[in-house]
Design a protein around this motif. Sequence first.
Motif, short mmCIF file in Angstrom:
data_model
loop_
_atom_site.label_atom_id
_atom_site.label_comp_id
_atom_site.label_asym_id
_atom_site.label_seq_id
_atom_site.Cartn_x
_atom_site.Cartn_y
_atom_site.Cartn_z
N HIS A 94 -0.51 14.02 14.71
CA HIS A 94 -1.47 13.34 15.58
C HIS A 94 -2.56 12.60 14.78
CE1 HIS A 94 0.27 15.09 19.17
NE2 HIS A 94 0.20 16.29 18.62
N VAL A 95 -2.49 12.65 13.44
CA VAL A 95 -3.47 11.96 12.61
C VAL A 95 -3.14 10.47 12.58
CG1 VAL A 95 -4.37 11.71 10.27
CG2 VAL A 95 -3.91 13.99 11.19
N ARG A 96 -4.12 9.65 12.88
CA ARG A 96 -3.91 8.21 12.87
C ARG A 96 -3.91 7.71 11.43
NH1 ARG A 96 -4.46 4.65 16.96
NH2 ARG A 96 -5.51 6.23 18.22
N ALA A 97 -2.85 6.97 11.07
CA ALA A 97 -2.72 6.46 9.71
C ALA A 97 -3.83 5.45 9.40
CB ALA A 97 -1.35 5.82 9.52
N ALA A 98 -4.46 5.60 8.25
CA ALA A 98 -5.54 4.69 7.85
C ALA A 98 -5.73 4.75 6.35
CB ALA A 98 -6.84 5.04 8.57
N ILE A 99 -6.15 3.62 5.77
CA ILE A 99 -6.49 3.57 4.35
C ILE A 99 -7.58 2.53 4.15
CG2 ILE A 99 -4.72 1.83 3.80
CD1 ILE A 99 -4.29 3.33 1.13
N HIS A 100 -8.52 2.84 3.26
CA HIS A 100 -9.60 1.92 2.93
C HIS A 100 -9.80 1.97 1.43
CE1 HIS A 100 -13.22 -0.49 3.69
NE2 HIS A 100 -13.80 0.24 2.75
N LEU A 101 -9.73 0.80 0.77
CA LEU A 101 -9.76 0.71 -0.68
C LEU A 101 -10.96 -0.11 -1.16
CD1 LEU A 101 -5.98 -0.18 -1.07
CD2 LEU A 101 -6.99 2.10 -1.21
N GLN A 160 -8.88 0.44 -5.66
CA GLN A 160 -9.04 1.84 -6.01
C GLN A 160 -9.08 2.69 -4.74
OE1 GLN A 160 -12.67 1.81 -8.33
NE2 GLN A 160 -11.57 1.24 -10.21
N ASP A 161 -8.47 3.88 -4.83
CA ASP A 161 -8.42 4.77 -3.66
C ASP A 161 -9.05 6.13 -3.91
OD1 ASP A 161 -6.57 5.68 -5.46
OD2 ASP A 161 -4.95 5.96 -4.01
N GLU A 162 -9.71 6.31 -5.06
CA GLU A 162 -10.31 7.60 -5.37
C GLU A 162 -11.77 7.46 -5.78
OE1 GLU A 162 -7.90 9.51 -8.29
OE2 GLU A 162 -6.21 9.82 -6.91
N ASN A 172 -0.90 -1.11 -6.79
CA ASN A 172 -1.89 -2.04 -6.24
C ASN A 172 -1.45 -2.66 -4.91
OD1 ASN A 172 -4.57 -2.80 -7.06
ND2 ASN A 172 -3.88 -4.92 -7.13
N GLU A 173 -0.52 -1.98 -4.22
CA GLU A 173 -0.05 -2.43 -2.91
C GLU A 173 -0.13 -1.29 -1.91
OE1 GLU A 173 3.30 -5.65 -4.54
OE2 GLU A 173 3.94 -3.75 -3.65
#
Length: 242
Positions: A78-85, A100-102, A117-118
């Motif tokens: 139920h977790v909505r997929a998301a990413i912010h870099l 960068q993701d960290e 980087n994708e």
Amino acid sequence: MDSECRVQLDVTDRDGEVREEPTPGVQARSKLTKAVLVLTVCLAAAAALLLVFYRQHNSSPQEEDSFELHHTLRQMSHVRAAIHLQGVHNPKMTNSVEWQDEVEQTHSQGGLKLDNNEVVIPHHGLYFVYSQVSFQVSCGDADVGAVSSPQVHLSHTVQRWSSSFGSDKVKSYRTILHSARTVCQKTASADSADEGSSFAAVYMGAVFNLLKGDRLRTVMEENMLPFLEDDPGKSFFGVFAL
């Protein structure tokens, strides 16, 4: 004489049909049947309660771990997929910001991840894709913007690769987002320090129907990368599922 003493009572209902009155023996058997049914239901309910109690107090650690894993996986579904870099300039990269993701304010969940980087899409669906790059440029710097252009142009592009485009072995990317703007007119000043700096950001975002395994990347002009603003919140790249 016995035949004269036996009397059979018939009762006529409203429809005129004759209904025979139940004898005392039939009534007794009916009551016994109901009692047996009630007792059977009570015994079945008691057995079910005993089984639940036994499982709760005699379950093995493996069964408890299995239950916890199933519960965790159900929550993750139920977790909505998301990413912010967060974007920074890397001199070794000649056609894009380094994402960068960290670092602070970055995050990823629901299967979206950064790879080479994708951004990799985890499953089919609608996604909002967005990106922004910020620059600090001087119109007196001859290295800013296109060499043959008298103006300073800023541009930013997001491209998509998908197996639906063709062969999996040959990566062919297609542009899905592109934005450009003119910042200022170049000057003939001998000293670029005499010219004031211009701050500008190029932002874009839209919704796309993406497939599992699709990859998203950004593309920029090489001569503009050194002027990228690296401060947190100024250059970023993100995707989230709708």
